[in-house]
Design an enzyme around this catalytic site. Structure first.
Site, mmCIF file in Angstrom:
data_model
loop_
_atom_site.group_PDB
_atom_site.id
_atom_site.type_symbol
_atom_site.label_atom_id
_atom_site.label_comp_id
_atom_site.label_asym_id
_atom_site.label_seq_id
_atom_site.Cartn_x
_atom_site.Cartn_y
_atom_site.Cartn_z
ATOM 1 N N ALA A 74 -1.264 -7.178 -25.076
ATOM 2 C CA ALA A 74 0.013 -6.867 -24.438
ATOM 3 C C ALA A 74 1.087 -7.076 -25.500
ATOM 4 O O ALA A 74 0.879 -7.829 -26.459
ATOM 5 C CB ALA A 74 0.246 -7.798 -23.260
ATOM 6 N N GLY A 120 -4.928 -8.198 -23.964
ATOM 7 C CA GLY A 120 -4.908 -7.025 -23.089
ATOM 8 C C GLY A 120 -5.708 -5.848 -23.642
ATOM 9 O O GLY A 120 -6.174 -4.999 -22.881
ATOM 10 N N GLU A 123 -9.171 -6.560 -22.631
ATOM 11 C CA GLU A 123 -9.225 -6.376 -21.169
ATOM 12 C C GLU A 123 -9.265 -4.886 -20.813
ATOM 13 O O GLU A 123 -9.934 -4.482 -19.866
ATOM 14 C CB GLU A 123 -8.028 -7.070 -20.508
ATOM 15 C CG GLU A 123 -8.085 -8.591 -20.660
ATOM 16 C CD GLU A 123 -6.886 -9.288 -20.030
ATOM 17 O OE1 GLU A 123 -5.856 -9.387 -20.705
ATOM 18 O OE2 GLU A 123 -6.974 -9.696 -18.866
ATOM 19 N N GLU A 143 -5.269 -15.471 -25.407
ATOM 20 C CA GLU A 143 -4.079 -15.783 -24.602
ATOM 21 C C GLU A 143 -3.756 -17.276 -24.507
ATOM 22 O O GLU A 143 -2.581 -17.658 -24.532
ATOM 23 C CB GLU A 143 -4.225 -15.208 -23.177
ATOM 24 C CG GLU A 143 -3.976 -13.709 -23.079
ATOM 25 C CD GLU A 143 -5.233 -12.873 -23.220
ATOM 26 O OE1 GLU A 143 -6.239 -13.381 -23.773
ATOM 27 O OE2 GLU A 143 -5.226 -11.719 -22.778
HETATM 28 N N1 CO8 Z 1 2.522 -7.424 -29.501
HETATM 29 C C1 CO8 Z 1 3.587 -6.990 -30.205
HETATM 30 N N2 CO8 Z 1 3.522 -6.689 -31.529
HETATM 31 C C2 CO8 Z 1 2.326 -6.846 -32.141
HETATM 32 C C3 CO8 Z 1 1.184 -7.307 -31.471
HETATM 33 C C4 CO8 Z 1 1.310 -7.584 -30.079
HETATM 34 N N3 CO8 Z 1 0.269 -7.996 -29.327
HETATM 35 N N4 CO8 Z 1 0.165 -7.377 -32.357
HETATM 36 C C5 CO8 Z 1 0.658 -6.975 -33.534
HETATM 37 N N5 CO8 Z 1 1.962 -6.645 -33.419
HETATM 38 C C6 CO8 Z 1 2.879 -6.174 -34.453
HETATM 39 C C7 CO8 Z 1 3.259 -7.317 -35.398
HETATM 40 O O1 CO8 Z 1 4.317 -8.091 -34.829
HETATM 41 C C8 CO8 Z 1 3.676 -6.558 -36.632
HETATM 42 O O2 CO8 Z 1 4.964 -6.030 -36.432
HETATM 43 P P1 CO8 Z 1 6.091 -6.228 -37.600
HETATM 44 O O3 CO8 Z 1 5.507 -5.474 -38.777
HETATM 45 O O4 CO8 Z 1 7.297 -5.587 -36.994
HETATM 46 O O5 CO8 Z 1 6.193 -7.694 -37.835
HETATM 47 C C9 CO8 Z 1 2.705 -5.357 -36.630
HETATM 48 O O6 CO8 Z 1 2.204 -5.248 -35.298
HETATM 49 C C10 CO8 Z 1 1.517 -5.567 -37.558
HETATM 50 O O7 CO8 Z 1 0.908 -6.791 -37.211
HETATM 51 P P2 CO8 Z 1 0.604 -7.966 -38.282
HETATM 52 O O8 CO8 Z 1 1.582 -7.912 -39.402
HETATM 53 O O9 CO8 Z 1 0.509 -9.245 -37.516
HETATM 54 O O10 CO8 Z 1 -0.813 -7.479 -38.824
HETATM 55 P P3 CO8 Z 1 -1.967 -8.404 -39.431
HETATM 56 O O11 CO8 Z 1 -2.975 -7.483 -40.028
HETATM 57 O O12 CO8 Z 1 -1.389 -9.483 -40.275
HETATM 58 O O13 CO8 Z 1 -2.620 -9.134 -38.133
HETATM 59 C C11 CO8 Z 1 -3.476 -9.223 -35.892
HETATM 60 C C12 CO8 Z 1 -3.266 -8.366 -37.157
HETATM 61 C C13 CO8 Z 1 -4.505 -10.353 -36.200
HETATM 62 C C14 CO8 Z 1 -4.029 -8.323 -34.797
HETATM 63 C C15 CO8 Z 1 -2.133 -9.853 -35.480
HETATM 64 O O14 CO8 Z 1 -1.151 -8.819 -35.417
HETATM 65 C C16 CO8 Z 1 -2.149 -10.541 -34.149
HETATM 66 O O15 CO8 Z 1 -2.654 -11.659 -34.056
HETATM 67 N N6 CO8 Z 1 -1.593 -9.914 -33.105
HETATM 68 C C17 CO8 Z 1 -1.478 -10.504 -31.800
HETATM 69 C C18 CO8 Z 1 -2.819 -10.545 -31.096
HETATM 70 C C19 CO8 Z 1 -2.701 -11.231 -29.760
HETATM 71 O O16 CO8 Z 1 -2.434 -12.409 -29.686
HETATM 72 N N7 CO8 Z 1 -2.926 -10.489 -28.683
HETATM 73 C C20 CO8 Z 1 -2.832 -11.002 -27.341
HETATM 74 C C21 CO8 Z 1 -1.473 -10.762 -26.811
HETATM 75 S S1 CO8 Z 1 -1.226 -11.516 -25.220
HETATM 76 C C22 CO8 Z 1 -2.014 -10.471 -24.155
HETATM 77 O O17 CO8 Z 1 -2.580 -9.496 -24.550
HETATM 78 C C23 CO8 Z 1 -1.922 -10.819 -22.703
HETATM 79 C C24 CO8 Z 1 -2.539 -9.763 -21.822
HETATM 80 C C25 CO8 Z 1 -2.281 -10.090 -20.356
HETATM 81 C C26 CO8 Z 1 -0.791 -9.978 -20.056
HETATM 82 C C27 CO8 Z 1 -0.517 -10.016 -18.581
HETATM 83 C C28 CO8 Z 1 0.976 -10.098 -18.266
HETATM 84 C C29 CO8 Z 1 1.797 -8.955 -18.792
#
Ligand code: CO8
Length: 269
Positions: A74, A120, A123, A143
């Protein structure tokens, strides 16, 4: 996604392709690694309306654009704004309803997991009927490390798919794991090199499309009845669906083709 025809530009975060019975939804929000914001969730719902409305579409493939991410979860920037119980519950329910729709659609749904499938994103993948993964894919429900829980059905679907103990371990640790581990625990059906992933998905879609359409949908209904209800209800649903198929033209065609040693020509009737 390479080699796709008929890209539809009415969606901001999706590319939709229709290929003779196979509909493809490509999540395309590269600047956020295809993370699901509310707008993308609405767009997937609208795309599903459009795809389901045409009976010729029978298989749905969901994948991510590029080679880095399927869906990185998400959208965390949007989630940060959920500052009340009501807003949080509503955001969860919005995605949950869409994923439930995906799970129960008459279409056979395949997730082609081409990269990160986190939160998400994982999921979404497990709300599809089955999954194939690129060898570079990474999975996880991280999460709890963000102070939340899987909110798009993950706490319900993962234990049903891989068993309660493993699901609880993966959810409670938030640990990320690779495609080979995903295969080992039965989360994905096959792992292939990234460049072969879409070919594999298309090939399996073609195998499904060659079968009698009503029979494939009936099999999905019967399978769900047993998985989601009790065993007796499942066996009953199987017999009911079997009975309905005996009235179909395709059953007679399928059996006549066998006896006449020719390929069946199914019409979905
Ligand atoms: N949301 C928003 N932006 C994201 C997300 C995300 N989930 N994942 C990556 N991005 C963005 C980064 O912020 C970055 O943007 P910017 O260049 O503007 O800073 C861009 O994508 C590239 O990402 P990274 O620079 O972080 O890339 P890396 O190669 O260093 O890392 C990863 C890749 C490991 C995938 C890393 O981006 C990461 O850990 N992302 C988050 C993963 C995560 O925690 N996902 C779970 C999110 S919570 C969720 O999904 C809840 C679901 C249920 C919700 C129910 C209620 C709504």
């Amino acid at each position: 996604m390479k080699g796709m025809q008929g890209a539809d530009s009415k969606y901001k975060n999706l590319i939709i392709c229709l290929e003779d019975g196979l509909a493809v939804i490509v999540l395309n929000r590269p600047k956020a690694l295809n993370a699901l914001n509310a707008e993308t969730i609405d767009e997937i719902g609208a795309a599903l309306d459009e795809i389901e409305a045409n009976p010729a579409n029978r298989v749905l493939l969901i994948t991510g654009s590029g080679d880095k991410a399927f869906v990185a979860g998400a959208d965390i920037r949007e989630l940060k704004e959920c500052d009340s119980e009501a807003k949080g519950a509503a955001a969860s329910e919005k995605g949950s309803k869409l994923f439930r729709r995906l799970e129960t659609t008459r279409l056979i749904t395949i997730a082609g997991v081409n990269g990160f499938a986190l939160g998400g994103g994982m999921e979404l993948a497990i709300s599809c009927d089955f999954r194939f993964a690129a060898s570079t894919a990474m999975f996880g429900l991280p999460e709890v490390g963000l102070g939340i829980i899987p909110g798009y059905g993950g706490t319900q679907r993962l234990p049903r798919l891989i068993g309660r103990g493993l699901a609880m371990e993966l959810i409670a640790t938030g640990r990320k794991f690779d495609a080979h581990y995903a295969l080992h625990i039965g989360l994905v059906n096959r792992v292939v090199p990234q460049h072969d992933l879409l070919n594999l998905c298309r090939q399996v879609a073609q195998e499904i499309l060659a079968q009698a359409p009503l029979a494939v949908s009936a099999a999905k209904k019967a399978l769900h009845a047993g998985i989601e209800g009790d065993a007796d209800g499942g066996y009953k649903a199987e017999s009911v669906e079997f009975g309905k198929l005996c009235l179909s033209k395709d059953m007679h065609e399928g059996m006549a083709a066998f006896v006449e040693k020719r390929k069946a020509e199914f019409k979905g009737e």
